[in-house]
Scaffold this motif. Structure first.
Motif, PDB file in Angstrom:
ATOM      1  N   LYS A 287       0.832  -1.294  -0.075  1.00 37.32           N
ATOM      2  CA  LYS A 287       0.067  -0.050  -0.018  1.00 37.32           C
ATOM      3  C   LYS A 287       0.760   1.397  -0.011  1.00 37.32           C
ATOM      4  O   LYS A 287       0.422   2.422  -0.627  1.00 37.32           O
ATOM      5  N   LYS A 288       2.103   1.273   0.658  1.00 34.82           N
ATOM      6  CA  LYS A 288       2.916   2.285   0.731  1.00 34.82           C
ATOM      7  C   LYS A 288       3.868   2.507  -0.358  1.00 34.82           C
ATOM      8  O   LYS A 288       3.994   3.771  -0.860  1.00 34.82           O
ATOM      9  N   ILE A 289       4.342   1.424  -0.846  1.00 36.52           N
ATOM     10  CA  ILE A 289       5.445   1.843  -1.924  1.00 36.52           C
ATOM     11  C   ILE A 289       5.065   0.995  -3.030  1.00 36.52           C
ATOM     12  O   ILE A 289       4.936   1.782  -4.268  1.00 36.52           O
ATOM     13  N   GLY A 290       4.997  -0.335  -3.158  1.00 38.47           N
ATOM     14  CA  GLY A 290       4.531  -0.761  -4.559  1.00 38.47           C
ATOM     15  C   GLY A 290       4.315  -2.393  -4.395  1.00 38.47           C
ATOM     16  O   GLY A 290       4.474  -2.791  -3.154  1.00 38.47           O
ATOM     17  N   ASN A 291       3.823  -2.840  -5.319  1.00 39.99           N
ATOM     18  CA  ASN A 291       3.266  -4.293  -5.223  1.00 39.99           C
ATOM     19  C   ASN A 291       4.206  -5.220  -6.064  1.00 39.99           C
ATOM     20  O   ASN A 291       4.067  -5.072  -7.242  1.00 39.99           O
ATOM     21  N   ILE A 292       4.457  -6.344  -5.565  1.00 38.85           N
ATOM     22  CA  ILE A 292       5.251  -7.426  -6.254  1.00 38.85           C
ATOM     23  C   ILE A 292       4.448  -8.621  -5.885  1.00 38.85           C
ATOM     24  O   ILE A 292       4.477  -8.822  -4.751  1.00 38.85           O
ATOM     25  N   HIS A 293       3.798  -9.412  -6.787  1.00 39.08           N
ATOM     26  CA  HIS A 293       2.920 -10.339  -6.131  1.00 39.08           C
ATOM     27  C   HIS A 293       3.731 -11.534  -5.864  1.00 39.08           C
ATOM     28  O   HIS A 293       4.927 -11.823  -6.284  1.00 39.08           O
ATOM     29  N   PRO A 294       3.503 -12.300  -5.041  1.00 39.64           N
ATOM     30  CA  PRO A 294       4.431 -13.309  -4.328  1.00 39.64           C
ATOM     31  C   PRO A 294       4.788 -14.396  -5.586  1.00 39.64           C
ATOM     32  O   PRO A 294       5.738 -14.794  -5.457  1.00 39.64           O
ATOM     33  N   LEU A 295       3.862 -14.678  -6.358  1.00 36.91           N
ATOM     34  CA  LEU A 295       4.187 -15.699  -7.420  1.00 36.91           C
ATOM     35  C   LEU A 295       5.274 -14.845  -8.543  1.00 36.91           C
ATOM     36  O   LEU A 295       6.192 -15.881  -8.619  1.00 36.91           O
ATOM     37  N   ILE A 296       5.564 -13.810  -8.598  1.00 37.67           N
ATOM     38  CA  ILE A 296       6.617 -13.246  -9.369  1.00 37.67           C
ATOM     39  C   ILE A 296       7.764 -13.530  -8.520  1.00 37.67           C
ATOM     40  O   ILE A 296       8.804 -13.587  -9.011  1.00 37.67           O
ATOM     41  N   THR A 297       7.636 -13.081  -7.211  1.00 37.52           N
ATOM     42  CA  THR A 297       8.988 -13.205  -6.492  1.00 37.52           C
ATOM     43  C   THR A 297       9.567 -14.597  -6.465  1.00 37.52           C
ATOM     44  O   THR A 297      10.551 -15.087  -6.465  1.00 37.52           O
ATOM     45  N   VAL A 298       8.643 -15.675  -6.159  1.00 40.23           N
ATOM     46  CA  VAL A 298       9.020 -17.087  -6.336  1.00 40.23           C
ATOM     47  C   VAL A 298       9.500 -17.350  -7.759  1.00 40.23           C
ATOM     48  O   VAL A 298      10.587 -18.097  -7.507  1.00 40.23           O
ATOM     49  N   ILE A 299       8.821 -16.932  -8.741  1.00 41.44           N
ATOM     50  CA  ILE A 299       9.397 -17.694 -10.089  1.00 41.44           C
ATOM     51  C   ILE A 299      10.992 -16.684 -10.026  1.00 41.44           C
ATOM     52  O   ILE A 299      11.663 -17.336 -10.774  1.00 41.44           O
ATOM     53  N   GLY A 300      10.923 -15.432  -9.773  1.00 41.36           N
ATOM     54  CA  GLY A 300      12.069 -14.851  -9.679  1.00 41.36           C
ATOM     55  C   GLY A 300      13.257 -15.427  -9.128  1.00 41.36           C
ATOM     56  O   GLY A 300      14.419 -15.401  -9.656  1.00 41.36           O
ATOM     57  N   VAL A 301      12.936 -15.898  -8.002  1.00 43.33           N
ATOM     58  CA  VAL A 301      13.934 -16.365  -7.130  1.00 43.33           C
ATOM     59  C   VAL A 301      14.698 -17.762  -7.828  1.00 43.33           C
ATOM     60  O   VAL A 301      15.865 -17.983  -7.916  1.00 43.33           O
ATOM     61  N   ILE A 302      13.781 -18.549  -8.437  1.00 48.63           N
ATOM     62  CA  ILE A 302      14.169 -19.838  -9.263  1.00 48.63           C
ATOM     63  C   ILE A 302      14.775 -19.263 -10.419  1.00 48.63           C
ATOM     64  O   ILE A 302      15.669 -20.029 -10.602  1.00 48.63           O
ATOM     65  N   ILE A 303      14.609 -18.293 -11.044  1.00 53.75           N
ATOM     66  CA  ILE A 303      15.439 -17.709 -12.072  1.00 53.75           C
ATOM     67  C   ILE A 303      16.598 -17.324 -11.683  1.00 53.75           C
ATOM     68  O   ILE A 303      17.757 -17.320 -12.302  1.00 53.75           O
ATOM     69  N   GLY A 304      16.493 -16.252 -10.642  1.00 51.01           N
ATOM     70  CA  GLY A 304      17.664 -15.716 -10.191  1.00 51.01           C
ATOM     71  C   GLY A 304      19.030 -16.486  -9.540  1.00 51.01           C
ATOM     72  O   GLY A 304      20.163 -16.109  -9.840  1.00 51.01           O
ATOM     73  N   LEU A 305      18.559 -17.264  -8.838  1.00 48.51           N
ATOM     74  CA  LEU A 305      19.635 -18.128  -8.044  1.00 48.51           C
ATOM     75  C   LEU A 305      20.587 -18.636  -8.963  1.00 48.51           C
ATOM     76  O   LEU A 305      21.662 -18.685  -8.836  1.00 48.51           O
ATOM     77  N   PRO A 306      20.145 -19.628 -10.088  1.00 45.96           N
ATOM     78  CA  PRO A 306      21.216 -19.882 -10.923  1.00 45.96           C
ATOM     79  C   PRO A 306      22.048 -19.040 -11.845  1.00 45.96           C
ATOM     80  O   PRO A 306      23.123 -19.114 -12.108  1.00 45.96           O
ATOM     81  N   LEU A 307      21.408 -17.809 -12.066  1.00 42.84           N
ATOM     82  CA  LEU A 307      22.007 -16.846 -13.021  1.00 42.84           C
ATOM     83  C   LEU A 307      22.803 -15.914 -11.990  1.00 42.84           C
ATOM     84  O   LEU A 307      24.124 -15.678 -12.572  1.00 42.84           O
ATOM     85  N   PHE A 308      22.460 -15.522 -10.824  1.00 43.24           N
ATOM     86  CA  PHE A 308      23.407 -14.746 -10.249  1.00 43.24           C
ATOM     87  C   PHE A 308      23.944 -15.193  -8.710  1.00 43.24           C
ATOM     88  O   PHE A 308      24.613 -14.318  -8.091  1.00 43.24           O
TER      89      PHE A 308
END
Length: 348
Positions: A287-308
């Motif tokens: 509400k205060k800053i911005g919205n990232i859906h939890p599903l985006i975060t989970v998929i992003g983590v799966i993508i990000g760990l092998p890459l970075f």
């Protein structure tokens, strides 16, 4: 005078092909430090307002402002990561030197699972099914850690010049972006909100969840409460799924050791307090800053760990969120173009 071999249009096409070829070669050559470029974008977004404040309000010289912000960011961001990494390395060495403790834990959980669930090899089966994935993941994470010094150095090198020449950088971005001014402002605002939400907001959630779980471990008699609180804070970047990876196995260990009430208490503490902290704080931050859906975060983590590597917990969700913002702007731009075409047809 001889006629030119290529027309002006053909020359433009050839030049474009040369630019695309050279750009592809540069992207391939810098693939190993792509995290540095993404980190530069993130750091610039986080500290842009402070840089402008120092330069325009306090009248600081631009190089001084850049150096102060870089030093400040090292103390706030880099050094805590170094401390966490050192703690993880020390614990890994300790476990490697004392593998008896791990064997005792596995045997105790297997005994509890056999007596209670009728599956004496439960943990063994789960470890075998997960070994290949986590082995690959661990290799990628360690590889990313080995490259982190170079990436941080490159990131701060680029960041210094962006802070010093922030007006030229932002004007250049606006000039080359394929958006009109209104859409560019929307894109910049959403980019800032998403970055703040994921970096600042998720860091607050991680610290609070890790602290609460450490307190719970201390109350219910689990060893190394501070260490496991730090691990929980790291895994808290995975919404809902992260903290249970710590307190559920700890609960099983307590139950396997005959500490029934402590195990039940820790389980209630985890699901009743630690998990709900994520829900409550995430709602407030969205509400205060911005919205990232939890599903985006989970998929992003799966993508990000092998890459970075480990920093992919942050970069992965951000990269996916930036991609979705670009798609959103593209769709808005396409709708606007269609409206303009319809208006022109009506005028005709």
């Amino acid at each position: 005078m001889n006629n030119p071999v290529f027309s002006q249009k053909e020359r433009n096409i050839i030049i474009l092909l040369i630019v695309l070829t050279l750009g592809g070669i540069l992207l391939y050559a810098t693939r190993g430090i792509f995290g540095a470029f993404l980190g530069t974008l993130v750091m610039y977004t986080l500290f842009r307002t402070l840089n402008i404040f120092f330069i325009e309000k306090w009248r600081w010289p631009k190089p001084l402002s850049a150096v102060v912000i870089i030093i400040l960011s090292i103390f706030i961001i880099v050094l805590p990561f170094v401390g966490i990494g050192s703690m993880l390395v020390r614990k890994a060495i300790e476990l490697q030197e004392n593998p008896v403790w791990i064997k005792q834990v596995i045997d105790a959980i297997n005994k509890f699972a056999g007596d209670t669930l009728g599956k004496p090899d439960l943990l063994k089966e789960q470890l075998q099914s997960s070994a290949a994935y986590f082995g690959t993941l661990l290799t990628a994470v360690l590889g990313g850690a080995a490259n982190v010094f170079i990436e941080v150095t490159v990131m701060y090198f680029i960041l210094y010049f962006l802070f010093v020449n922030y007006q030229g950088f932002e004007n250049g971005i606006l000039y080359y972006l394929p958006f009109d001014e209104e859409q560019a402002v929307v894109f910049g605002t959403e980019l800032k909100n998403i970055t703040y939400s994921n970096i600042v907001g998720q860091t607050i959630i991680a610290i609070v969840q890790g602290g609460c779980l450490a307190i719970g471990f201390w109350i219910f008699g689990v060893n190394d409460a501070l260490f496991w609180g730090v691990i929980c804070a790291i895994l808290s970047f995975i919404p809902l799924l992260g903290p249970p990876l710590i307190f559920v196995p700890a609960t099983l260990i307590l139950l396997s050791q005959g500490q029934t009430w402590q195990g039940i208490g820790l389980l209630i503490w985890g699901f009743g307090l630690v998990i709900n902290i994520d829900n409550v704080l995430r709602f407030i931050i969205n509400k205060k800053i911005g919205n990232i859906h939890p599903l985006i975060t989970v998929i992003g983590v799966i993508i990000g760990l092998p890459l970075f590597g480990l920093i992919g917990l942050v970069y992965g969700p951000l990269l996916l969120a930036y991609f979705l913002i670009a798609v959103k702007i593209y769709k808005a731009n396409k709708r606007l173009s269609l409206k303009r075409e319809e208006l022109e047809k009506r005028k005709e």
